[in-house]
Design an enzyme around this catalytic site. Structure first.
Site, short mmCIF file in Angstrom:
data_model
loop_
_atom_site.label_atom_id
_atom_site.label_comp_id
_atom_site.label_asym_id
_atom_site.label_seq_id
_atom_site.Cartn_x
_atom_site.Cartn_y
_atom_site.Cartn_z
N HIS A 55 0.90 -1.17 0.00
CA HIS A 55 0.00 0.00 0.00
C HIS A 55 0.94 1.21 0.00
CE1 HIS A 55 -3.13 2.81 1.28
NE2 HIS A 55 -2.40 3.14 2.32
N HIS B 203 -3.40 0.14 -5.89
CA HIS B 203 -4.08 1.44 -6.13
C HIS B 203 -3.18 2.68 -6.21
CE1 HIS B 203 -5.16 0.61 -1.65
NE2 HIS B 203 -3.98 1.14 -1.68
N ASP C 169 -10.69 -2.71 -5.36
CA ASP C 169 -10.37 -2.11 -4.07
C ASP C 169 -11.63 -2.00 -3.21
OD1 ASP C 169 -8.67 -1.20 -2.20
OD2 ASP C 169 -8.28 0.74 -3.12
#
Lengths: 326, 432
Positions: free
Chosen positions: B184, B237, B310
C-alpha cells in the site's frame, strides 16, 4: 461604503437582505449579506451599552448551544446574545467521547430536533460536522466553529471591530499572523475580508501555512517584519503550544522570537495599526504582554464586546423568516 | 441435474489469446469443454442452453484487491454477501485482504478463510496473508507455511510496510516461495492524520491533507529495495502522476514490479469530496485531475497492469459521521466492470485490453488458473452487454456494502450472467 454609524435601530426592522437558512460559514455569503449583518450588529452595540439591554426579538424562541468542544467565551457570548433578545437559552455540553460510545452525531441531531429548538449553535472539533448536523434538523444552525474549517461569527465580529475603528474594510491591509494551518478563524476571516475588499496577508512559518493557500488571492509571508509592513490591522492567532514540540515549530522560544508580536515588530505596521486576537491569548508565545495591553493599539476587548452584538444580529437574521411566517 | 451448459450467439472475448469473434462455448462438468467462432454445428442434447443474443462472453473477472468483513466485521460484508456482490459485478475469482479481526497472519487463518469461502459456494475466494504479524509492520509472517496453506500473495492491506529493513527482508525472503509482496504505497509518517488530498480544497474544507509525495516516496524506496533483493513487488491502487512515472521507469529497467489502478482513482478526482462527502473518502485519497489523467494513461499503456475494485465495505455508521472521523473506503465490486468500460466507451483503450487488466493479467500475477478461455480450464465466465446503460443505486446493490461514491452515476455496460465452474452465480433480472 454604506453608512454604519451606530444608530439606535435594533427596535425596528431595518431592511435586511439575508436569505440563508443557516450560518455555516462565510463561504457563500454575499457582500451585501455581510454588510447588512454588520449594520444590524452596529445597532446592537448601542443597545448593549444601555442599562436596559433586553429586546423581545426572540421571545418564545429556544436557542440551544451545543458544544462538542469547550469554549467558555463563545458559549457565553451566544448565551448573552440569546438572552438579551428575549429567547430561552439552553447550554448543552456533549463530550465527543460519549458520542463515540455509540451515538452518532446524526443521532444527536435528531434528538435535539425532537426538542423543537429554533436555533442551534454548534461547535465541533471536526470540520464539516456542523453542516452534517444541519442537514438533519429543521431549525436554523449557526456554526460556532468546526474543526479547522470555519468560525463565521468570529470573522463577523472581527470585521465589525475593524469597521467601527477604521470606518471601512475595503482597501485595508490586514495581516493574519501565526498558526494559519489549524485556524478556522483565519479561514473565515480571509474569506470575509477578501469578499469585502480588504487586502489580506497571511504571515507565519511554512509549517503552519495550509497548502495552496496563495490561490485564495492572499499574500503569503514567512517573515514577520515584511508581513507587517504598512499593515492597518494585525490579527494574531492563538498558537496551541501542544502542537509545537518538535513538530510544527521547534520551540516556544524560537516561535516567539520570529513570530511573536512585540513592539519592535509592530513598528513595521502603520503607526495607527490595530491589534486583534480571538483569544484566549498566550502571552509571551504569540503576543507580548505589553502589546496585548496597549490600550491605544489593542482592540482585543472590543472584539469581545462586538461578539455579543454580532451574535445578536445573526440570531435575528436567521429567525426573522420565522417571525414573518407567523 | 444437467452438467452441461451451452452458450451460443455471443461475442467471444479472450484477452490472453487475443480472440474477439462471434462464437459459442460449451461448459461441461464445471470446465470449458469447447469453444469456437461461428455457429455451433451440432446441437448438444441434455444441456442448459443460453442464447447470448450478441452479448460479450469473457473469462470471469479476477479481482485481486477486495476487503471482506469476515471475520470480525460481518456487519460490513461477509463471504456470502461479498460473493453475491462479486458475482453481480462479473467477478468469479477474488483475493481477499488479510486485515480482518483477527488478521490473516497464520496458516490456520488462511485455512479458515478458504473453508468459509468454499462453504458459501459463490465465487472463488483466495486469501492474502499479511506480510507482518498483526499487520504491525515489524515481524515477518511465516511466508512458506502460509503459501502452503493457500495464501496467494502477501499484503498488509491498507497499512504500508514503512520500515525499510522489514520491507527488504520481506522482498528477499518471499523469493524462495515466488511470493508476491503487495504494498500500500503511502508513507504513513508523511500522510500523518491526513484525510484527503493535500491542496487547495483540503485547505478550504479545513481538513488535514495527504501530500502526493507520500505515495511516490514509498514507491521510489521500494523500487530500490526490489533492485537490491530481486523480489516480486506489486503496488496497489496507485493514485499519483509521480507514482505512475516511477513505476514506468522501474519497468523500463526490467525490474519485477507491477502495479494496479482502482476504479475510483480512474474516474473521480478530489472534487468528489466537496460537501464533505464521506463516500468519496478513500485511501489513497482522490487526487487532482492531473493525477487522475496519469492513472488513466498508466492503465492504458500497461504501466498499471491490473484494474482491481479495491472493494472496501463500510457500514452506514462508519460513513454517516463528519469527514475526518469517517472510515476510508468505497464499495467497488458491483461497479468494477461498468466503471472500467468508461475507458472503452471513451475510446481510450480497447475492450480486449481492458479485459486483460481485469482477467488474465491479475491471474498471472497471483499464479491462478483463471482469467482465460482454455479447454479444460474452469468454466468461470461473465456474459455482459457492453452497451446497456444502467444507473448505480445503492438500493439495488447485492452486497451488504452500499458505500459507493458512484451513486447516481450512469454507466454503460451491464453484467447479465456470471458462472463459476459452469454454475450460475448471478443472473440479471432481465437476462433470461
Amino acid at each position: 461604503m454604506r453608512g454604519h454609524s451606530p444608530a439606535a435601530m435594533a427596535a425596528s426592522d431595518p431592511p435586511l437582505r439575508f436569505e440563508q437558512r443557516h450560518l455555516l460559514g462565510i463561504e457563500g455569503l454575499q457582500p451585501w449579506e455581510i454588510r447588512d449583518l454588520l449594520d444590524l450588529a452596529d445597532g446592537y452595540v448601542e443597545l448593549n451599552r444601555q442599562i436596559d439591554k433586553k429586546r423581545a426579538t426572540l421571545r418564545g424562541r429556544t436557542l440551544i448551544n451545543v458544544f462538542f468542544e469547550n469554549s467558555t467565551r463563545t458559549r457565553t457570548s451566544f448565551e448573552l446574545a440569546g438572552k438579551r433578545l428575549g429567547g430561552d437559552v439552553v447550554n448543552m455540553s456533549v463530550s465527543t467521547s460519549s458520542v463515540k460510545k455509540g451515538e452518532t452525531l446524526i443521532d444527536t441531531a435528531m434528538t435535539l430536533n425532537a426538542m423543537h429548538p429554533d436555533v442551534l449553535v454548534v461547535r465541533h472539533p471536526d470540520s464539516g460536522a456542523v453542516a452534517l448536523l444541519a442537514r438533519h434538523v429543521n431549525c436554523a444552525v449557526i456554526n460556532g466553529g468546526d474543526g479547522a474549517h470555519e468560525h463565521p461569527t468570529q470573522a463577523l465580529l472581527d470585521a465589525l471591530t475593524i469597521r467601527r475603528r477604521k470606518g471601512r474594510l475595503e482597501g485595508l491591509v490586514v495581516a493574519i499572523c501565526g498558526d494559519i494551518l489549524h485556524s478556522r478563524v483565519a479561514r473565515s476571516n480571509l474569506l470575509l475580508l477578501a469578499t469585502m475588499g480588504a487586502r489580506v496577508r497571511l504571515v507565519g512559518p511554512r509549517t503552519l501555512m495550509p497548502a495552496d493557500v496563495d490561490r485564495y488571492g492572499v499574500e503569503v509571508h514567512h517573515d514577520m517584519d515584511r508581513g507587517l509592513e504598512d499593515a492597518d490591522i494585525v490579527m494574531m492567532l492563538r498558537l496551541q503550544t501542544e502542537r509545537m514540540q518538535g513538530s510544527f515549530v521547534p520551540s516556544v522560544r524560537e516561535y516567539f522570537h520570529f513570530y511573536g508580536l512585540t513592539q519592535a515588530k509592530l513598528a513595521f505596521a502603520k503607526p495607527d495599526a490595530l491589534i486583534l486576537h480571538p483569544g484566549p491569548m498566550n502571552r509571551g508565545v504569540e503576543i507580548d504582554g505589553d502589546v496585548a495591553d496597549d490600550i491605544n493599539r489593542s482592540a482585543i476587548l472590543d472584539q469581545v464586546e462586538m461578539g455579543v452584538a454580532v451574535r445578536m444580529a445573526c440570531l435575528e437574521a436567521l429567525t426573522r423568516p420565522l417571525r414573518n411566517e407567523l | 441435474m444437467t452438467l452441461r451448459t451451452v452458450i451460443t450467439g455471443v461475442r467471444l472475448l479472450d484477452p490472453a489469446s487475443g480472440l474477439d469473434a462471434p462464437g459459442w462455448l460449451v461448459a461441461e462438468q464445471g470446465r470449458i469443454a469447447d469453444y469456437g467462432s461461428g455457429t455451433l454445428d451440432a446441437r448438444p442434447g441434455d444441456a442448459v442452453m443460453i442464447d447470448g443474443r450478441g452479448a460479450c462472453l469473457a473469462p470471469g473477472l479476477v479481482d485481486i484487491r477486495v476487503q471482506l468483513g469476515e471475520p470480525g466485521a460481518e456487519h460490513k460484508e461477509t463471504f456470502a454477501s461479498g460473493s453475491a456482490a462479486a458475482a453481480a459485478g462479473g467477478v468469479t475469482t477474488l483475493a481477499c485482504l488479510p486485515d480482518t479481526d483477527p488478521p490473516v497472519d497464520d496458516p490456520a487463518m488462511v485455512e479458515f478463510v478458504a473453508r468459509r469461502a468454499r462453504r458459501v459456494r459463490g465465487v472463488k475466494v483466495h486469501p492474502y496473508a499479511a506480510i507482518t504479524k498483526g499487520l504491525a509492520g515489524r515481524e515477518l509472517t511465516e511466508f512458506g507455511l502460509l503459501c502452503e496453506a493457500g495464501a496467494v500473495a502477501f499484503a498488509d492491506a491498507g497499512h504500508a510496510v514503512a520500515d525499510s529493513l522489514v520491507m527488504r527482508r520481506a522482498l528477499s525472503y518471499a523469493r524462495s516461495f515466488d511470493g508476491l509482496i503487495v504494498q500500500h504505497p503511502e508513507d504513513p509518517a508523511l500522510a500523518g492524520t491526513g484525510v484527503m488530498n493535500e491542496g487547495e480544497i483540503a485547505t478550504r474544507l479545513g481538513l488535514p491533507g495527504i501530500p502526493a509525495a507520500a505515495e511516490v516516496i514509498l514507491i521510489e524506496r521500494d523500487i530500490r529495495l526490489v533492485e537490491l533483493t530481486g523480489g516480486r513487488l506489486h503496488f496497489a491502487h496507485v493514485s499519483t502522476e509521480a507514482g505512475v512515472e516511477a513505476i514506468r521507469r522501474a519497468k523500463a529497467g526490467g525490474l519485477p514490479v507491477t502495479a494496479e489502478a482502482s476504479p475510483v482513482h480512474l474516474t473521480l478526482n478530489e472534487l468528489a469530496v466537496e460537501g464533505y462527502r464521506t463516500y468519496a473518502k478513500v485511501s489513497p485519497p482522490l487526487r487532482p485531475e492531473r493525477d487522475r489523467l496519469a492513472v488513466v494513461a498508466g492503465l492504458v499503456d500497461g504501466t498499471l497492469d491490473v484494474l482491481a475494485s479495491d472493494h472496501c465495505p463500510q457500514d452506514q455508521d462508519s460513513k454517516r459521521v463528519p469527514f475526518a472521523p469517517a472510515a476510508f473506503g468505497a464499495a467497488g465490486l458491483e461497479t468494477l466492470l461498468g466503471v472500467g468500460l468508461i475507458l472503452v466507451h471513451n475510446r481510450q483503450m480497447s475492450l480486449l485490453d481492458l479485459l486483460a487488466r481485469l482477467t488474465c493479467r491479475p491471474a498471472e500475477l497471483m499464479r491462478l488458473d483463471a482469467g482465460r478461455l482454455r479447454k479444460g480450464a474452469p468454466a468461470d465466465l461473465v456474459l455482459f452487454d457492453p452497451e446497456a446503460p444502467w444507473q448505480v443505486k445503492e438500493t439495488g446493490m447485492r452486497g451488504l456494502a452500499r458505500n459507493t461514491p458512484f451513486e447516481g452515476m450512469l454507466l454503460q455496460g451491464r453484467v447479465l450472467r456470471t458462472l463459476v465452474d459452469g454454475r450460475p452465480v448471478f443472473e440479471a433480472d432481465d437476462a433470461a
